[in-house]
Design an enzyme around this catalytic site. Structure first.
Site, PDB file in Angstrom:
ATOM      1  N   THR A 153       0.857  -1.192   0.000  1.00  0.00           N
ATOM      2  CA  THR A 153       0.000   0.000   0.000  1.00  0.00           C
ATOM      3  C   THR A 153       0.890   1.238   0.000  1.00  0.00           C
ATOM      4  O   THR A 153       2.093   1.134  -0.280  1.00  0.00           O
ATOM      5  CB  THR A 153      -0.996  -0.046   1.178  1.00  0.00           C
ATOM      6  N   ASN A 154       0.332   2.394   0.285  1.00  0.00           N
ATOM      7  CA  ASN A 154       1.120   3.633   0.305  1.00  0.00           C
ATOM      8  C   ASN A 154       0.622   4.508   1.447  1.00  0.00           C
ATOM      9  O   ASN A 154      -0.305   4.138   2.161  1.00  0.00           O
ATOM     10  CB  ASN A 154       1.011   4.335  -1.050  1.00  0.00           C
TER      11      ASN A 154
END
Ligand code: CTP
Length: 405
Positions: A212-213
Site C-alpha cells: 500500500t502507500n
C-alpha cells in the site's frame, strides 16, 4: 469560507437528556461562521437555561410563542422567514409527533408551519420509543415531506441500556446542514453527479500482508465534501481508512486497484465529473499466497513478483465526462503532470510534490488545464485546495455548458 459561512440557521432544542449536546453543536456552528438563532422548547428549559445559548451565540434565545410583536419583529413569522435551515436537535418522540401532525401551540410548532426552509431532524430517545410504530410513522411522514433525518446512532442510552437512540455525532449534524445548504447552490455542479476516489489501494501478498502507500484519503474526502457543498450528488469510492465520510455521499468501499477500477466503471455511467484523488497501486503481486508466507532460516531474499495494474483514469472514457487527475511527482513537476494530462485525456490535473503531500494535512499544488495553463497555488490545507479545484471544475463545466447552448 465554506457553505456554512454567514448562513442563517435556527437550532431548536427539545427536552431530552441529549439536550446538553446541543450546547456543543451551537458552539461548533458559531465557530463555522453560521448566524445561529436558538429556540428552546418548554421541555428543553427543564434541562438547560437560555443563558448558555445566549453566551454561545451572543443573540437572544427564543422560548415564547406569545412574545409581543413589534415594528421590527412579527414573532414566529419573522423567525420563520429569516432562516436558510431549521435544525431540531435533539428531537424527542413528542416533538417529532408534533412536527409531523403540524401542531402549532408552541413556538417551534408555529415556526415549523410558517417556514419554507428545509428541516433537519436529529432524533434522540430510548430504543423502544424510537422503534414504536407511531414514531416511525411520524418520521416517515416528515421524510416524505423532504426533511433530512440524521441518526440516531447505536450505543449506550441514558437508561444504561444499549440500543438505537443516541443523538447523531455533531459532525454528522453539521454534515447534514452542509448538504441541505448545498442543495440551495445554483452553480454548474448543482444536481450533477460527481465520482471521487480517495485513499491508498491495498494489494494483498498473502492473507495478512499487502502493498500500500501513505495516502490518508484526506484530499479525496475534502473534494467529496466540497462537491456536496455545491449541491452535487457525490459517489465517494474509498480505499481502507478510518476517516468519516461526508454526510450525504454514497460511499463504495474498495481495497484493490482492480476493485477501484470496477467501482469507477459502474459509478461514472451518469456522472459529469470523475476526480481520481486515490493513490492507486501501479503494481500488484502476481497471485496472492493462500496462506501466510513463513520465514525460512535459509532465506536471504524473498522475491514477490509484481505485475502492472490497469491505469484507471487513462482507460475510463465516456463522452462528456470531465476527468480530473492528480500527479504526485518528485521531479520536473509541470512537465510530468502535463504529460499525464495529455496521455490520460484529462480536463484538469492537480500536480504536487509526492513526498511533501502524501499523508500530509497541507499541499502545495499547481493546477494545469488542457490549454497548458499552469496556476501555482500557495501552500494550503487540503480542504482549501478542494475548493480551488472545484472552482476550476465549475469554470470548465460552465464553458462547456455555454458552448453546448
Ligand atoms: N491513476 C489511475 N490508475 C492507476 C494509477 C494512477 O487512475 N493505475 C490515477 C491517479 O489516481 C491519479 C493519476 O492517475 O489521478 C496520476 O497518478 P500518479 O501516481 O501520479 O501517476 P501514474 O500514472 O501512476 O504515473 P507514475 O507513477 O509513473 O508517475
Amino acid at each position: 469560507m465554506t457553505v456554512l459561512t454567514g448562513r442563517r440557521v435556527l437550532l431548536a432544542v427539545s427536552g431530552g437528556i441529549a439536550a446538553y449536546k446541543a450546547a456543543d453543536l451551537t458552539s461548533k456552528l458559531v465557530q463555522a461562521g453560521v448566524r445561529l438563532d436558538v429556540l428552546l422548547t418548554a421541555g428543553a428549559e427543564q434541562f438547560l437555561r437560555p443563558l448558555t445559548f445566549e453566551a454561545l451565540t451572543r443573540r437572544p434565545v427564543h422560548t415564547n410563542l406569545w412574545e409581543p410583536w413589534t415594528e421590527d419583529s412579527a414573532g414566529h413569522v419573522s423567525l420563520a422567514a429569516d432562516i436558510d435551515a431549521l435544525i431540531v436537535a435533539p428531537a424527542t418522540a413528542n416533538v417529532i409527533a408534533r412536527l409531523a401532525l403540524g401542531l402549532s401551540d408552541d413556538l417551534l410548532g408555529a415556526v415549523n408551519l410558517s417556514t419554507v426552509a428545509p428541516l433537519i431532524i436529529v432524533p434522540a430517545m430510548e430504543h423502544h420509543m424510537f422503534h414504536h410504530p407511531a414514531t416511525q410513522g411520524h418520521l416517515g411522514t416528515l421524510r416524505e415531506r423532504g426533511a433530512t433525518i440524521v441518526g440516531p446512532e447505536q450505543g449506550r442510552l441514558a437508561s444504561g441500556a444499549m440500543g438505537d437512540g443516541r443523538m447523531a455525532a455533531i459532525e454528522s449534524i453539521v454534515g447534514a446542514l452542509r448538504q441541505v445548504l448545498g442543495r440551495q447552490a445554483t452553480g454548474p455542479l448543482a444536481g450533477r453527479h460527481i465520482v471521487v476516489s480517495a485513499g491508498g489501494t491495498q494489494e494483498p501478498i498473502d492473507p495478512v500482508r499487502g502493498i500500500t502507500n501513505r495516502s490518508s484519503g484526506r484530499m479525496g474526502y475534502a473534494i467529496a465534501q466540497a462537491a456536496i457543498d455545491r449541491g452535487a450528488r457525490v459517489t465517494l469510492i474509498a480505499a481502507p481508512g478510518e476517516r468519516r465520510p461526508p454526510f450525504g455521499a454514497d460511499v463504495v468501499r474498495i481495497t484493490t486497484a482492480a476493485d477501484l477500477h470496477a467501482a469507477v466503471e459502474a459509478a461514472v455511467d451518469d456522472a459529469a465529473v470523475l476526480v481520481m484523488a486515490a493513490a492507486v497501486a501501479d503494481f500488484r503481486p502476481v497471485g496472492t499466497a493462500p496462506a501466510k508466507i513463513k520465514k525460512d532460516r535459509d532465506d536471504t531474499v524473498l522475491n514477490v513478483a509484481l505485475e502492472p495494474t490497469t491505469d484507471i483514469l487513462a482507460t475510463i472514457d465516456r463522452p462528456g465526462l470531465l476527468k480530473v487527475g492528480f500527479a504526485a511527482e518528485t521531479e520536473r513537476l509541470v512537465e510530468h503532470a502535463t504529460g499525464k494530462l495529455r496521455r490520460k485525456g484529462l480536463g484538469l490535473i492537480v500536480a504536487n510534490d509526492a513526498v511533501q503531500t502524501i499523508g500530509a494535512e497541507t499541499s502545495t499544488a499547481t493546477l494545469i488545464d488542457r490549454d497548458g495553463l499552469a496556476e501555482e497555488l500557495p501552500t494550503m490545507t487540503k480542504e482549501e485546495l478542494a475548493v480551488r479545484v472545484l472552482d476550476r471544475v465549475e469554470a470548465i463545466l460552465r464553458s462547456a455548458d455555454e458552448a453546448g447552448r
